[in-house]
Design a protein around this motif. Structure first.
Motif, PDB file in Angstrom:
ATOM      1  N   UNK A 170     -73.787 -64.985  25.240  1.00 57.68           N
ATOM      2  CA  UNK A 170     -72.440 -66.089  24.719  1.00 57.68           C
ATOM      3  C   UNK A 170     -72.674 -65.553  23.786  1.00 57.68           C
ATOM      4  N   UNK A 171     -73.961 -65.101  22.525  1.00 60.24           N
ATOM      5  CA  UNK A 171     -74.557 -64.979  21.641  1.00 60.24           C
ATOM      6  C   UNK A 171     -73.504 -63.476  21.297  1.00 60.24           C
ATOM      7  N   UNK A 172     -74.387 -62.604  22.249  1.00 58.03           N
ATOM      8  CA  UNK A 172     -73.734 -61.069  22.906  1.00 58.03           C
ATOM      9  C   UNK A 172     -72.328 -61.326  22.522  1.00 58.03           C
ATOM     10  N   UNK A 173     -71.488 -61.733  23.293  1.00 56.62           N
ATOM     11  CA  UNK A 173     -70.839 -61.730  22.871  1.00 56.62           C
ATOM     12  C   UNK A 173     -69.462 -62.384  21.856  1.00 56.62           C
ATOM     13  N   UNK A 174     -70.446 -62.973  20.913  1.00 56.59           N
ATOM     14  CA  UNK A 174     -69.837 -63.745  19.962  1.00 56.59           C
ATOM     15  C   UNK A 174     -69.851 -62.617  18.252  1.00 56.59           C
ATOM     16  N   UNK A 175     -70.775 -61.778  18.662  1.00 56.43           N
ATOM     17  CA  UNK A 175     -71.535 -60.637  18.004  1.00 56.43           C
ATOM     18  C   UNK A 175     -70.482 -59.532  18.102  1.00 56.43           C
ATOM     19  N   UNK A 176     -70.119 -59.225  19.323  1.00 52.86           N
ATOM     20  CA  UNK A 176     -69.331 -58.666  19.811  1.00 52.86           C
ATOM     21  C   UNK A 176     -67.782 -58.654  19.315  1.00 52.86           C
ATOM     22  N   UNK A 177     -67.707 -59.830  19.671  1.00 54.75           N
ATOM     23  CA  UNK A 177     -66.318 -61.163  18.294  1.00 54.75           C
ATOM     24  C   UNK A 177     -66.592 -60.123  16.781  1.00 54.75           C
ATOM     25  N   UNK A 178     -67.059 -59.839  16.525  1.00 54.64           N
ATOM     26  CA  UNK A 178     -67.287 -59.944  14.208  1.00 54.64           C
ATOM     27  C   UNK A 178     -67.395 -58.321  14.604  1.00 54.64           C
ATOM     28  N   UNK A 224     -55.763 -61.049   4.015  1.00 56.67           N
ATOM     29  CA  UNK A 224     -57.132 -61.082   5.459  1.00 56.67           C
ATOM     30  C   UNK A 224     -57.625 -62.237   5.855  1.00 56.67           C
ATOM     31  N   UNK A 225     -57.187 -63.378   6.404  1.00 56.62           N
ATOM     32  CA  UNK A 225     -57.625 -64.164   7.170  1.00 56.62           C
ATOM     33  C   UNK A 225     -56.834 -64.032   8.595  1.00 56.62           C
ATOM     34  N   UNK A 226     -55.244 -63.717   7.986  1.00 50.16           N
ATOM     35  CA  UNK A 226     -54.487 -63.180   8.994  1.00 50.16           C
ATOM     36  C   UNK A 226     -54.724 -62.127  10.379  1.00 50.16           C
ATOM     37  N   UNK A 227     -54.899 -61.421   9.370  1.00 53.71           N
ATOM     38  CA  UNK A 227     -55.550 -59.415   9.653  1.00 53.71           C
ATOM     39  C   UNK A 227     -56.959 -60.011  11.002  1.00 53.71           C
ATOM     40  N   UNK A 228     -57.394 -61.044   9.961  1.00 49.18           N
ATOM     41  CA  UNK A 228     -58.586 -61.271  11.218  1.00 49.18           C
ATOM     42  C   UNK A 228     -58.754 -61.867  12.079  1.00 49.18           C
ATOM     43  N   UNK A 229     -57.360 -62.899  12.235  1.00 48.88           N
ATOM     44  CA  UNK A 229     -57.364 -63.706  13.018  1.00 48.88           C
ATOM     45  C   UNK A 229     -56.719 -62.275  14.770  1.00 48.88           C
ATOM     46  N   UNK A 230     -56.147 -61.323  14.279  1.00 47.56           N
ATOM     47  CA  UNK A 230     -55.601 -60.138  15.070  1.00 47.56           C
ATOM     48  C   UNK A 230     -56.576 -59.349  15.624  1.00 47.56           C
ATOM     49  N   UNK A 231     -57.884 -59.392  15.050  1.00 45.49           N
ATOM     50  CA  UNK A 231     -58.839 -59.294  16.173  1.00 45.49           C
ATOM     51  C   UNK A 231     -59.113 -59.859  16.707  1.00 45.49           C
ATOM     52  N   UNK A 232     -59.559 -60.860  16.825  1.00 42.69           N
ATOM     53  CA  UNK A 232     -59.778 -62.246  17.376  1.00 42.69           C
ATOM     54  C   UNK A 232     -59.062 -61.862  18.855  1.00 42.69           C
ATOM     55  N   UNK A 233     -57.718 -61.921  18.303  1.00 44.95           N
ATOM     56  CA  UNK A 233     -56.912 -61.592  19.611  1.00 44.95           C
ATOM     57  C   UNK A 233     -57.317 -60.836  20.343  1.00 44.95           C
ATOM     58  N   UNK A 234     -56.909 -59.643  19.913  1.00 48.43           N
ATOM     59  CA  UNK A 234     -57.174 -58.442  20.772  1.00 48.43           C
ATOM     60  C   UNK A 234     -58.606 -58.648  21.502  1.00 48.43           C
ATOM     61  N   UNK A 235     -58.719 -59.196  20.894  1.00 49.18           N
ATOM     62  CA  UNK A 235     -60.430 -59.655  21.519  1.00 49.18           C
ATOM     63  C   UNK A 235     -60.323 -60.184  22.089  1.00 49.18           C
ATOM     64  N   UNK A 274     -58.947 -57.513  25.474  1.00 43.27           N
ATOM     65  CA  UNK A 274     -59.837 -56.918  26.061  1.00 43.27           C
ATOM     66  C   UNK A 274     -60.360 -56.985  26.855  1.00 43.27           C
ATOM     67  N   UNK A 275     -61.494 -58.136  26.236  1.00 45.71           N
ATOM     68  CA  UNK A 275     -62.786 -59.145  26.817  1.00 45.71           C
ATOM     69  C   UNK A 275     -62.643 -60.056  27.438  1.00 45.71           C
ATOM     70  N   UNK A 276     -60.949 -60.672  28.520  1.00 43.28           N
ATOM     71  CA  UNK A 276     -61.106 -61.800  28.823  1.00 43.28           C
ATOM     72  C   UNK A 276     -62.549 -62.145  29.602  1.00 43.28           C
ATOM     73  N   UNK A 277     -62.443 -61.330  31.027  1.00 37.39           N
ATOM     74  CA  UNK A 277     -63.741 -61.692  32.120  1.00 37.39           C
ATOM     75  C   UNK A 277     -64.885 -61.551  31.362  1.00 37.39           C
ATOM     76  N   UNK A 278     -65.656 -61.121  30.948  1.00 32.32           N
ATOM     77  CA  UNK A 278     -66.443 -60.673  29.772  1.00 32.32           C
ATOM     78  C   UNK A 278     -66.527 -62.379  29.006  1.00 32.32           C
ATOM     79  N   UNK A 279     -65.723 -62.552  28.386  1.00 37.92           N
ATOM     80  CA  UNK A 279     -66.046 -64.323  27.255  1.00 37.92           C
ATOM     81  C   UNK A 279     -66.275 -65.535  28.500  1.00 37.92           C
ATOM     82  N   UNK A 280     -65.312 -65.568  29.647  1.00 34.57           N
ATOM     83  CA  UNK A 280     -65.266 -66.334  30.506  1.00 34.57           C
ATOM     84  C   UNK A 280     -66.516 -66.243  31.099  1.00 34.57           C
ATOM     85  N   UNK A 281     -66.869 -65.414  31.625  1.00 35.58           N
ATOM     86  CA  UNK A 281     -68.335 -64.976  32.218  1.00 35.58           C
ATOM     87  C   UNK A 281     -69.056 -65.482  31.522  1.00 35.58           C
ATOM     88  N   UNK A 282     -69.561 -65.056  30.590  1.00 31.49           N
ATOM     89  CA  UNK A 282     -70.086 -65.587  29.535  1.00 31.49           C
ATOM     90  C   UNK A 282     -70.882 -67.422  29.130  1.00 31.49           C
TER      91      UNK A 282
END
Length: 424
Positions: free
Chosen positions: A214-222, A303-314, A317-325
């Motif tokens: 969970x920690x590593x996926x959160x750091x990847x999100x960032x 700037x907050x809106x563009x960061x949300x774009x990164x969250x949504x792409x994450x 693209x990483x749905x399986x890894x998020x669910x597994x973690x």
């Protein structure tokens, strides 16, 4: 396609999902925030927020608005659900816990409206896989008064363990009942020029009880998604709480970002969700922003809106890894193994006294203790067994570490001192 061109195309797609223009979503019918109506000259008022939410709730089948709490001054704490059916992942946005940090709230209101009306294929794909939950104003009394704390002066973002405030209790119930995979917490900060003045800072859960995956996926999100999305739109980014040398970029001082479990970012990790704190800079960054407060306000929101774009792409693209973690972290507590940390952080190893190396089987509460704290335990989702003389809280449950943080005398913010049971 060469790598540079592919990056630019991807950045454009992310930006399109992050800031869906009202014209794309049906400009003749979609409502506008007070912020948009004034070009950023002022923030959206509470009546305007209520009108916007009522309008999108009525107009869009994919949106539902519910009251999850009521502040001391009688204002509603609301939850907006955006999605068309049960999905594989759930993302929770918590907007403006601090009432004097309004740009995150504006980004959330804009995003709610845009997702409600958008008909493009990218939005449909996103909502087919992800349910978005939004608390657009987590501190309504503080927003009305333009204060950091709520109407009692309590900092809500230091209350996610004790749950003294109606606002934190409402959010805890959402986390317990909806079990979000990602909790994204929108804030603002005041800059210290040269050392600490990026457009956006962010930080993942540093609490050592956060499951490694969970920690590593959160750091990847960032570092792999939110910051690149912001950088692609021209915004500067960095790690929250770390001053850096303006010449070398090396860290020189830590001013925030510890492992406190009572902060939402850290509590998210303790509760097995990928947490991320995001902070936009309040201060003007250019002479033009200095001369035009509305321009500065728009930069804060955008700037907050563009960061949300990164969250949504994450999440796409990483749905399986998020669910597994998150799934693995939620069942790990039932095995009841390993140490529990009452101090330290991912960049600050715990001292021996901050590690419960051989945790007890559970904690026994007297009848008075149980009566005093049963509501908080229930809001945290802690399983409790009533006994003849009080209650028993076993560590063999999903929120294993949280039990110790709440009831062990060694935990710095514990609610009460349970009697350790070592009979197992």
């Amino acid at each position: 396609m060469n790598p540079r061109k592919r990056t630019l195309v991807l950045a454009t797609a992310v930006a399109a999902l992050a800031i869906t223009a009202p014209a794309q979503a049906g400009a003749t019918t979609s409502p506008r925030t007070g912020f948009e109506q004034t070009g950023g000259a002022r923030w959206t008022s509470q009546p305007e927020e209520q009108q916007l939410l009522a309008t999108v709730d009525k107009a869009s089948d994919r949106v539902s608005v519910s009251r999850i709490g009521t502040t001391k001054q009688g204002r509603p704490v609301q939850l907006v659900r955006i999605g068309e059916h049960r999905t594989a992942s759930t993302v929770l946005l918590i907007c403006s816990q601090h009432g004097d940090e309004p740009s995150g709230r504006e980004a959330c209101l804009t995003k709610i409206r845009d997702l409600a009306y958008a008909k493009d294929e990218a939005t449909r794909r996103f909502l087919a896989r992800t349910t978005l939950l939004v608390v657009p104003t987590a501190n309504p009394d503080g927003r009305a008064a333009d204060t950091r704390g709520n109407s009692d002066g309590i900092d809500i973002n230091r209350d996610h363990l004790a749950l003294q405030t109606a606002e934190a209790r409402a959010m805890a119930a959402v986390v317990r009942d909806r079990k979000p995979d990602v909790i994204y917490d929108l804030h603002e900060y005041g800059a210290t020029p040269k050392y600490y003045d990026k457009d956006l800072f962010d930080l993942w859960p540093r609490n050592l009880n956060t499951a490694p995956a969970v920690h590593d996926e959160a750091e990847t999100l960032s570092e792999g998604y939110v910051r690149p999305a912001a950088n692609a739109s021209g915004y500067t980014t960095g790690t929250y709480g770390i001053w850096t040398d303006p010449v070398t970029g090396d860290p020189i001082k830590q001013t925030a970002g510890d492992g406190q479990e009572r902060i939402l970012r850290n509590m998210s990790g303790v509760k097995h969700a990928l947490g991320l704190l995001i902070e936009s800079r309040v201060d003007p960054g250019t002479p033009a922003e200095e001369a035009d407060p509305a321009l500065n306000n728009r930069r804060r929101r955008d700037s907050q809106l563009t960061a949300l774009g990164g969250l949504f792409r994450f999440t796409g693209e990483r749905l399986g890894k998020i669910e597994a973690a998150t799934s693995a972290a939620r069942v790990a507590g039932f095995r009841d193994t390993g140490p529990i940390y009452v101090g330290g952080a991912d960049n600050d190893p715990a001292e021996p006294a901050e590690i419960i190396q051989d945790p007890p089987c559970g904690y026994r509460l007297t009848a008075d203790q149980f009566a005093a704290y049963k509501d908080e335990l229930a809001l945290h989702g802690i399983t409790v067994r009533r006994t003849g003389d009080g209650a028993y809280v076993s560590l063999r449950q999903s929120e294993r570490a949280l039990v110790a943080l709440l009831l062990d005398a060694r935990a710095p913010y514990h609610l009460t001192e349970g009697a350790p049971d070592t009979s197992c």
